[in-house]
Scaffold this motif. Structure first.
Motif, PDB file in Angstrom:
ATOM      1  N   GLU A   1      52.314  18.188  32.551  1.00  0.00           N
ATOM      2  CA  GLU A   1      51.986  18.601  33.922  1.00  0.00           C
ATOM      3  C   GLU A   1      51.768  17.398  34.826  1.00  0.00           C
ATOM      4  O   GLU A   1      52.170  17.394  35.977  1.00  0.00           O
ATOM      5  CB  GLU A   1      50.728  19.463  33.937  1.00  0.00           C
TER       6      GLU A   1
ATOM      7  N   ARG B   1      55.275  15.632  35.487  1.00  0.00           N
ATOM      8  CA  ARG B   1      56.365  16.462  35.994  1.00  0.00           C
ATOM      9  C   ARG B   1      56.873  15.885  37.313  1.00  0.00           C
ATOM     10  O   ARG B   1      56.102  15.566  38.205  1.00  0.00           O
ATOM     11  CB  ARG B   1      55.869  17.886  36.194  1.00  0.00           C
TER      12      ARG B   1
ATOM     13  N   SER C   1      56.116  20.728  44.703  1.00  0.00           N
ATOM     14  CA  SER C   1      56.820  21.635  43.795  1.00  0.00           C
ATOM     15  C   SER C   1      57.667  20.850  42.801  1.00  0.00           C
ATOM     16  O   SER C   1      58.303  19.860  43.145  1.00  0.00           O
ATOM     17  CB  SER C   1      57.672  22.628  44.576  1.00  0.00           C
TER      18      SER C   1
ATOM     19  N   ASN D   1      62.170  20.772  38.210  1.00  0.00           N
ATOM     20  CA  ASN D   1      62.732  21.605  37.139  1.00  0.00           C
ATOM     21  C   ASN D   1      61.645  22.508  36.563  1.00  0.00           C
ATOM     22  O   ASN D   1      60.467  22.167  36.623  1.00  0.00           O
ATOM     23  CB  ASN D   1      63.296  20.721  36.014  1.00  0.00           C
ATOM     24  N   THR D   2      62.046  23.622  35.995  1.00  0.00           N
ATOM     25  CA  THR D   2      61.082  24.512  35.357  1.00  0.00           C
ATOM     26  C   THR D   2      61.144  24.433  33.836  1.00  0.00           C
ATOM     27  O   THR D   2      60.221  24.863  33.163  1.00  0.00           O
ATOM     28  CB  THR D   2      61.336  25.973  35.781  1.00  0.00           C
ATOM     29  N   ASP D   3      62.225  23.874  33.278  1.00  0.00           N
ATOM     30  CA  ASP D   3      62.379  23.837  31.831  1.00  0.00           C
ATOM     31  C   ASP D   3      62.060  22.461  31.235  1.00  0.00           C
ATOM     32  O   ASP D   3      61.228  22.330  30.353  1.00  0.00           O
ATOM     33  CB  ASP D   3      63.787  24.285  31.428  1.00  0.00           C
TER      34      ASP D   3
ATOM     35  N   ASP E   1      66.887  22.627  37.877  1.00  0.00           N
ATOM     36  CA  ASP E   1      67.268  23.107  36.540  1.00  0.00           C
ATOM     37  C   ASP E   1      68.735  22.832  36.232  1.00  0.00           C
ATOM     38  O   ASP E   1      69.444  23.661  35.676  1.00  0.00           O
ATOM     39  CB  ASP E   1      66.951  24.598  36.383  1.00  0.00           C
TER      40      ASP E   1
END
Length: 193
Positions: free
Chosen positions: A113, A116, A148, A151-153, A183
């Motif tokens: 986190e 990121r 924000s 990427n989410t993965d 992503d």
């Protein structure tokens, strides 16, 4: 003009007998020529450096896309993302600047986190300016707010020419990074995102 007369003009030791093609250059003429050569060399070196940087950026983009395909193949085979490049059957993966490629699996990496990648600084800003700048730029990430994630993965990127990076793309040391964002929808220079 006879050949003999032409040869005697070249061999003659007196400057008053020399023809125009046998006289030396003045210091001013030599300085002008050296200056022109210097300017052309500077321009040539600058163009060459730009070409080398562009080639390295292109190579890093291609390698990140290749790694992305390998990660997707791994995901299809095992139904999970790899924890590190070693699980892909690779050792240490080096970018064109001889730095390690950075891979962060958000599900398994400790401190993911905090590391990121984001469009801008997370939740930073004070007073009346807070909330005004939503991180809108020219690239594909123009709709992202500053905090924000890209990427989410997982994150996959090269630290670029300077070998340094920060999670926020707006940080000066991150502008030369080659990133994977949206992503996998964008792969390229962080400055262009």
């Amino acid at each position: 003009m006879s050949i003999l007369r032409w040869l005697t003009g070249i061999i003659s030791f007196g400057s008053h007998n020399r023809k125009w093609w046998t006289r030396g250059f003045t210091l001013a003429e030599l300085m002008v020529v050296i200056t022109i050569i210097g300017i052309l060399s500077f321009i040539g070196v600058s163009v060459y450096k730009h070409f080398i940087d562009s080639a390295r950026n292109t190579r890093a983009v291609a390698e990140i896309r290749m790694f992305e395909k390998e990660i997707m193949n791994f995901l299809n085979d095992t139904e999970r993302l790899p924890d590190a490049f070693a699980e892909l059957g690779r050792g240490v993966a080096l970018d064109p600047w001889k730095n390690d490629y950075q891979y962060i699996n958000f599900d398994t990496s400790s401190g993911a986190e905090d590391n990121r990648r984001t469009k801008g600084a997370k939740g930073k800003g004070k007073g009346k300016d807070k909330g005004k700048d939503k991180g809108k730029g020219k690239g594909k990430g123009k709709g992202l707010e500053k905090g924000s994630p890209l990427n989410t993965d997982y994150d996959l990127y090269s630290m670029g020419k300077d070998g340094m990076s920060e999670p926020a793309l707006t940080d000066d040391v991150s502008k030369d990074d080659i990133i994977r964002a949206d992503d996998g929808g964008y792969t390229g220079l962080a400055l262009g995102y």
